[in-house]
Design an enzyme around this catalytic site. Structure first.
Site, mmCIF file in Angstrom:
data_model
loop_
_atom_site.group_PDB
_atom_site.id
_atom_site.type_symbol
_atom_site.label_atom_id
_atom_site.label_comp_id
_atom_site.label_asym_id
_atom_site.label_seq_id
_atom_site.Cartn_x
_atom_site.Cartn_y
_atom_site.Cartn_z
ATOM 1 N N VAL A 19 -24.105 54.734 -36.551
ATOM 2 C CA VAL A 19 -25.514 54.815 -36.127
ATOM 3 C C VAL A 19 -26.027 53.413 -35.770
ATOM 4 C CG1 VAL A 19 -27.865 55.233 -36.979
ATOM 5 C CG2 VAL A 19 -26.086 56.922 -37.388
ATOM 6 N N ARG A 25 -26.241 49.391 -28.977
ATOM 7 C CA ARG A 25 -25.926 49.758 -27.602
ATOM 8 C C ARG A 25 -27.156 50.276 -26.862
ATOM 9 N NH1 ARG A 25 -21.732 54.430 -26.117
ATOM 10 N NH2 ARG A 25 -23.174 55.111 -24.549
ATOM 11 N N LYS A 45 -9.911 57.015 -43.381
ATOM 12 C CA LYS A 45 -8.443 57.131 -43.365
ATOM 13 C C LYS A 45 -8.022 58.405 -44.089
ATOM 14 C CE LYS A 45 -4.862 53.582 -43.934
ATOM 15 N NZ LYS A 45 -4.917 53.111 -42.560
ATOM 16 N N ARG A 75 -14.515 51.446 -34.862
ATOM 17 C CA ARG A 75 -13.940 50.722 -33.719
ATOM 18 C C ARG A 75 -14.984 50.582 -32.616
ATOM 19 N NH1 ARG A 75 -8.675 53.486 -32.548
ATOM 20 N NH2 ARG A 75 -8.039 52.273 -34.365
ATOM 21 N N LYS A 110 -0.452 39.981 -32.591
ATOM 22 C CA LYS A 110 0.601 40.325 -33.546
ATOM 23 C C LYS A 110 1.952 40.396 -32.824
ATOM 24 C CE LYS A 110 -1.386 42.609 -37.438
ATOM 25 N NZ LYS A 110 -1.203 43.745 -38.358
ATOM 26 N N GLU A 137 -13.647 48.176 -42.362
ATOM 27 C CA GLU A 137 -13.085 47.339 -41.298
ATOM 28 C C GLU A 137 -13.704 47.716 -39.953
ATOM 29 O OE1 GLU A 137 -8.644 46.059 -40.528
ATOM 30 O OE2 GLU A 137 -8.992 47.983 -39.573
ATOM 31 N N THR A 150 -3.562 52.481 -28.747
ATOM 32 C CA THR A 150 -3.507 53.931 -28.964
ATOM 33 C C THR A 150 -2.107 54.450 -28.666
ATOM 34 O OG1 THR A 150 -5.802 54.024 -28.275
ATOM 35 C CG2 THR A 150 -4.652 56.111 -28.332
#
Ligand code: 0O2
Length: 202
Positions: A19, A25, A45, A75, A110, A137, A150
Protein backbone atom coordinates in the site's frame (compact mmCIF):
# COMPACT_ATOMS: atom_id res chain seq x y z
CA UNK A 1 5.31 -24.98 14.63
CA UNK A 2 2.12 -22.95 14.21
CA UNK A 3 2.93 -21.56 10.77
CA UNK A 4 -0.38 -19.73 10.35
CA UNK A 5 0.18 -17.73 13.54
CA UNK A 6 3.85 -17.12 12.74
CA UNK A 7 3.23 -15.94 9.18
CA UNK A 8 0.10 -13.81 9.76
CA UNK A 9 2.00 -10.67 10.85
CA UNK A 10 4.41 -11.13 7.90
CA UNK A 11 1.47 -11.10 5.55
CA UNK A 12 0.35 -7.84 7.17
CA UNK A 13 3.83 -6.38 6.62
CA UNK A 14 3.69 -7.31 2.92
CA UNK A 15 0.23 -5.77 2.50
CA UNK A 16 1.19 -2.57 4.33
CA UNK A 17 4.40 -2.13 2.35
CA UNK A 18 2.55 -2.69 -0.91
CA UNK A 19 0.00 0.00 0.00
CA UNK A 20 2.76 2.44 0.97
CA UNK A 21 4.84 1.87 -2.15
CA UNK A 22 1.79 2.05 -4.39
CA UNK A 23 1.01 5.33 -2.63
CA UNK A 24 4.40 6.68 -3.72
CA UNK A 25 3.62 5.69 -7.28
CA UNK A 26 0.24 7.45 -7.26
CA UNK A 27 1.81 10.61 -5.84
CA UNK A 28 4.18 10.78 -8.80
CA UNK A 29 1.21 10.35 -11.12
CA UNK A 30 -0.81 13.13 -9.42
CA UNK A 31 2.15 15.43 -9.86
CA UNK A 32 2.49 14.36 -13.53
CA UNK A 33 6.05 13.31 -12.88
CA UNK A 34 7.77 10.22 -14.21
CA UNK A 35 7.13 7.51 -11.66
CA UNK A 36 10.27 5.56 -10.82
CA UNK A 37 7.96 2.66 -9.99
CA UNK A 38 6.62 0.51 -12.81
CA UNK A 39 4.93 -2.13 -10.64
CA UNK A 40 5.03 -3.67 -7.20
CA UNK A 41 4.58 -7.26 -6.09
CA UNK A 42 4.86 -8.93 -2.73
CA UNK A 43 4.64 -12.31 -1.14
CA UNK A 44 5.10 -14.21 2.08
CA UNK A 45 7.62 -16.99 1.55
CA UNK A 46 5.80 -20.33 1.32
CA UNK A 47 6.45 -22.70 4.26
CA UNK A 48 8.16 -25.27 1.99
CA UNK A 49 10.63 -22.60 0.78
CA UNK A 50 11.24 -21.46 4.37
CA UNK A 51 12.03 -25.03 5.38
CA UNK A 52 14.31 -25.60 2.35
CA UNK A 53 16.22 -22.37 2.96
CA UNK A 54 16.50 -23.06 6.70
CA UNK A 55 18.06 -26.42 5.88
CA UNK A 56 20.56 -25.15 3.27
CA UNK A 57 21.56 -22.18 5.43
CA UNK A 58 21.59 -24.20 8.65
CA UNK A 59 19.12 -21.90 10.36
CA UNK A 60 17.44 -23.56 13.37
CA UNK A 61 13.65 -23.13 13.17
CA UNK A 62 13.55 -21.18 16.42
CA UNK A 63 15.90 -18.60 14.82
CA UNK A 64 14.16 -18.08 11.48
CA UNK A 65 12.49 -14.80 12.51
CA UNK A 66 15.90 -13.31 13.32
CA UNK A 67 17.97 -14.92 10.57
CA UNK A 68 15.74 -15.36 7.54
CA UNK A 69 15.45 -11.89 6.09
CA UNK A 70 13.04 -12.51 3.25
CA UNK A 71 10.02 -14.21 4.84
CA UNK A 72 8.22 -10.99 3.92
CA UNK A 73 9.32 -9.82 0.49
CA UNK A 74 8.24 -6.89 -1.62
CA UNK A 75 9.57 -6.22 -5.12
CA UNK A 76 9.66 -2.84 -6.80
CA UNK A 77 10.19 -2.96 -10.56
CA UNK A 78 11.41 0.14 -12.43
CA UNK A 79 12.04 1.15 -16.03
CA UNK A 80 15.52 2.58 -15.60
CA UNK A 81 18.56 1.88 -13.41
CA UNK A 82 18.52 5.52 -12.16
CA UNK A 83 14.99 4.95 -10.88
CA UNK A 84 16.31 2.23 -8.57
CA UNK A 85 18.68 4.63 -6.85
CA UNK A 86 15.94 7.27 -6.59
CA UNK A 87 13.72 4.78 -4.81
CA UNK A 88 16.59 3.72 -2.55
CA UNK A 89 17.10 7.39 -1.57
CA UNK A 90 13.40 7.83 -0.87
CA UNK A 91 13.31 4.67 1.25
CA UNK A 92 16.38 5.83 3.20
CA UNK A 93 14.60 9.02 4.19
CA UNK A 94 11.41 7.37 5.47
CA UNK A 95 10.81 7.04 9.16
CA UNK A 96 8.18 4.32 9.27
CA UNK A 97 10.83 1.56 9.25
CA UNK A 98 14.54 1.17 9.90
CA UNK A 99 16.98 -0.01 7.25
CA UNK A 100 19.24 -2.66 8.72
CA UNK A 101 21.18 -3.65 5.61
CA UNK A 102 21.61 -2.76 1.95
CA UNK A 103 22.85 -5.22 -0.68
CA UNK A 104 23.80 -3.65 -3.99
CA UNK A 105 23.92 -6.55 -6.44
CA UNK A 106 23.87 -4.01 -9.28
CA UNK A 107 27.32 -2.53 -8.87
CA UNK A 108 28.45 -6.01 -7.84
CA UNK A 109 26.35 -8.66 -9.54
CA UNK A 110 26.15 -12.18 -8.15
CA UNK A 111 28.13 -15.02 -9.82
CA UNK A 112 24.90 -16.33 -11.32
CA UNK A 113 24.46 -13.01 -13.18
CA UNK A 114 21.75 -11.82 -10.76
CA UNK A 115 21.36 -8.05 -10.48
CA UNK A 116 19.05 -6.23 -8.07
CA UNK A 117 19.20 -3.86 -5.10
CA UNK A 118 18.04 -5.33 -1.80
CA UNK A 119 17.09 -3.35 1.26
CA UNK A 120 16.55 -5.24 4.49
CA UNK A 121 14.29 -3.41 6.89
CA UNK A 122 12.91 -3.76 10.38
CA UNK A 123 9.23 -2.95 10.15
CA UNK A 124 7.00 -2.30 13.17
CA UNK A 125 3.68 -4.00 12.74
CA UNK A 126 0.72 -3.68 15.11
CA UNK A 127 -0.67 -7.00 16.29
CA UNK A 128 -3.37 -7.80 18.79
CA UNK A 129 -0.53 -8.47 21.25
CA UNK A 130 1.12 -5.10 20.66
CA UNK A 131 3.86 -3.92 18.32
CA UNK A 132 6.13 -6.51 16.72
CA UNK A 133 9.24 -5.59 14.76
CA UNK A 134 9.66 -7.88 11.78
CA UNK A 135 12.39 -8.17 9.19
CA UNK A 136 11.41 -7.76 5.55
CA UNK A 137 13.24 -7.53 2.26
CA UNK A 138 12.56 -4.97 -0.47
CA UNK A 139 14.03 -5.93 -3.84
CA UNK A 140 14.37 -3.11 -6.35
CA UNK A 141 15.23 -3.93 -9.96
CA UNK A 142 14.60 -2.92 -13.56
CA UNK A 143 12.21 -4.68 -15.91
CA UNK A 144 15.24 -6.24 -17.66
CA UNK A 145 16.73 -7.48 -14.35
CA UNK A 146 13.32 -8.82 -13.37
CA UNK A 147 12.90 -10.67 -16.68
CA UNK A 148 16.28 -12.34 -16.20
CA UNK A 149 15.74 -13.17 -12.50
CA UNK A 150 12.28 -14.63 -13.10
CA UNK A 151 13.57 -16.96 -15.82
CA UNK A 152 16.64 -17.96 -13.85
CA UNK A 153 14.48 -18.62 -10.78
CA UNK A 154 12.23 -20.95 -12.84
CA UNK A 155 15.25 -22.84 -14.17
CA UNK A 156 16.72 -23.15 -10.69
CA UNK A 157 13.43 -24.61 -9.53
CA UNK A 158 13.28 -27.00 -12.48
CA UNK A 159 16.88 -28.22 -11.97
CA UNK A 160 16.65 -28.10 -8.15
CA UNK A 161 19.50 -25.59 -7.89
CA UNK A 162 21.88 -27.43 -10.26
CA UNK A 163 21.38 -25.79 -13.63
CA UNK A 164 23.40 -27.61 -16.37
CA UNK A 165 26.55 -25.69 -17.31
CA UNK A 166 25.48 -24.94 -20.92
CA UNK A 167 22.28 -23.31 -19.67
CA UNK A 168 24.24 -21.53 -16.91
CA UNK A 169 26.53 -20.04 -19.55
CA UNK A 170 23.57 -18.95 -21.61
CA UNK A 171 22.08 -17.31 -18.53
CA UNK A 172 25.33 -15.43 -17.95
CA UNK A 173 25.22 -14.18 -21.54
CA UNK A 174 21.55 -13.25 -21.10
CA UNK A 175 22.50 -11.33 -17.95
CA UNK A 176 25.12 -9.37 -19.94
CA UNK A 177 22.48 -8.67 -22.61
CA UNK A 178 20.03 -7.43 -19.96
CA UNK A 179 22.78 -5.19 -18.56
CA UNK A 180 23.42 -3.79 -22.07
CA UNK A 181 19.69 -3.23 -22.56
CA UNK A 182 19.53 -1.24 -19.30
CA UNK A 183 22.57 0.79 -20.40
CA UNK A 184 21.13 1.57 -23.84
CA UNK A 185 17.72 2.49 -22.40
CA UNK A 186 19.39 4.80 -19.86
CA UNK A 187 20.98 6.68 -22.76
CA UNK A 188 17.58 7.43 -24.31
CA UNK A 189 15.77 7.83 -20.99
CA UNK A 190 14.88 11.49 -21.57
CA UNK A 191 13.44 10.75 -25.02
CA UNK A 192 11.36 7.87 -23.65
CA UNK A 193 10.07 9.91 -20.73
CA UNK A 194 9.10 12.82 -22.95
CA UNK A 195 7.15 10.45 -25.19
CA UNK A 196 5.46 8.92 -22.15
CA UNK A 197 4.48 12.36 -20.83
CA UNK A 198 2.85 13.25 -24.16
CA UNK A 199 1.08 9.90 -24.21
CA UNK A 200 -0.08 10.39 -20.60
CA UNK A 201 -1.58 13.82 -21.38
CA UNK A 202 -3.69 12.46 -24.26
P1 0O2 B 1 12.73 -16.94 -3.39
O1 0O2 B 1 12.08 -18.13 -4.00
O2 0O2 B 1 12.75 -15.75 -4.29
O3 0O2 B 1 12.17 -16.63 -2.05
P2 0O2 B 1 23.18 -14.73 0.41
O4 0O2 B 1 23.60 -15.72 1.46
O5 0O2 B 1 23.33 -13.30 0.80
O6 0O2 B 1 23.73 -15.04 -0.95
P3 0O2 B 1 20.35 -14.59 1.02
O7 0O2 B 1 20.65 -14.50 2.46
O8 0O2 B 1 19.24 -15.51 0.63
O9 0O2 B 1 21.63 -15.03 0.19
O10 0O2 B 1 20.04 -13.13 0.57
P4 0O2 B 1 19.96 -12.53 -0.87
O11 0O2 B 1 21.17 -12.76 -1.66
O12 0O2 B 1 19.58 -11.11 -0.61
O13 0O2 B 1 18.77 -13.35 -1.60
C1 0O2 B 1 17.47 -13.28 -1.21
C2 0O2 B 1 16.57 -13.36 -2.42
O14 0O2 B 1 17.12 -12.62 -3.53
C3 0O2 B 1 16.37 -14.73 -3.00
O15 0O2 B 1 15.42 -15.43 -2.26
C4 0O2 B 1 15.89 -14.41 -4.41
O16 0O2 B 1 14.58 -13.92 -4.42
C5 0O2 B 1 16.82 -13.27 -4.76
N1 0O2 B 1 18.06 -13.80 -5.35
C6 0O2 B 1 19.28 -13.79 -4.81
N2 0O2 B 1 20.17 -14.35 -5.63
C7 0O2 B 1 19.50 -14.73 -6.75
C8 0O2 B 1 19.88 -15.35 -7.99
O17 0O2 B 1 21.05 -15.69 -8.25
N3 0O2 B 1 18.87 -15.58 -8.89
C9 0O2 B 1 17.59 -15.22 -8.66
N4 0O2 B 1 16.68 -15.48 -9.62
N5 0O2 B 1 17.19 -14.63 -7.50
C10 0O2 B 1 18.13 -14.39 -6.57
P5 0O2 B 1 15.39 -17.03 -2.29
O18 0O2 B 1 15.08 -17.50 -0.92
O19 0O2 B 1 16.63 -17.57 -2.89
O20 0O2 B 1 14.24 -17.40 -3.25
Amino acid sequence: MNWKALLAPYSQVVEELKVKLKGMRSQFEYESRHSPIEFITGRVKPVTSILDKAETKHIPLERIEQEMQDIAGVRVVCQFVDDIYNIVDMLRSRNDFAIIEEKDYISEKKDSGYRSFHIIIEYPVETIHGEKKLIAEIQIRTLAMNFWATNEHSLNYKYKGSIPSDIKNRLKRASEAAFKLDEEMSKIKNEVQEAQRIFHRK
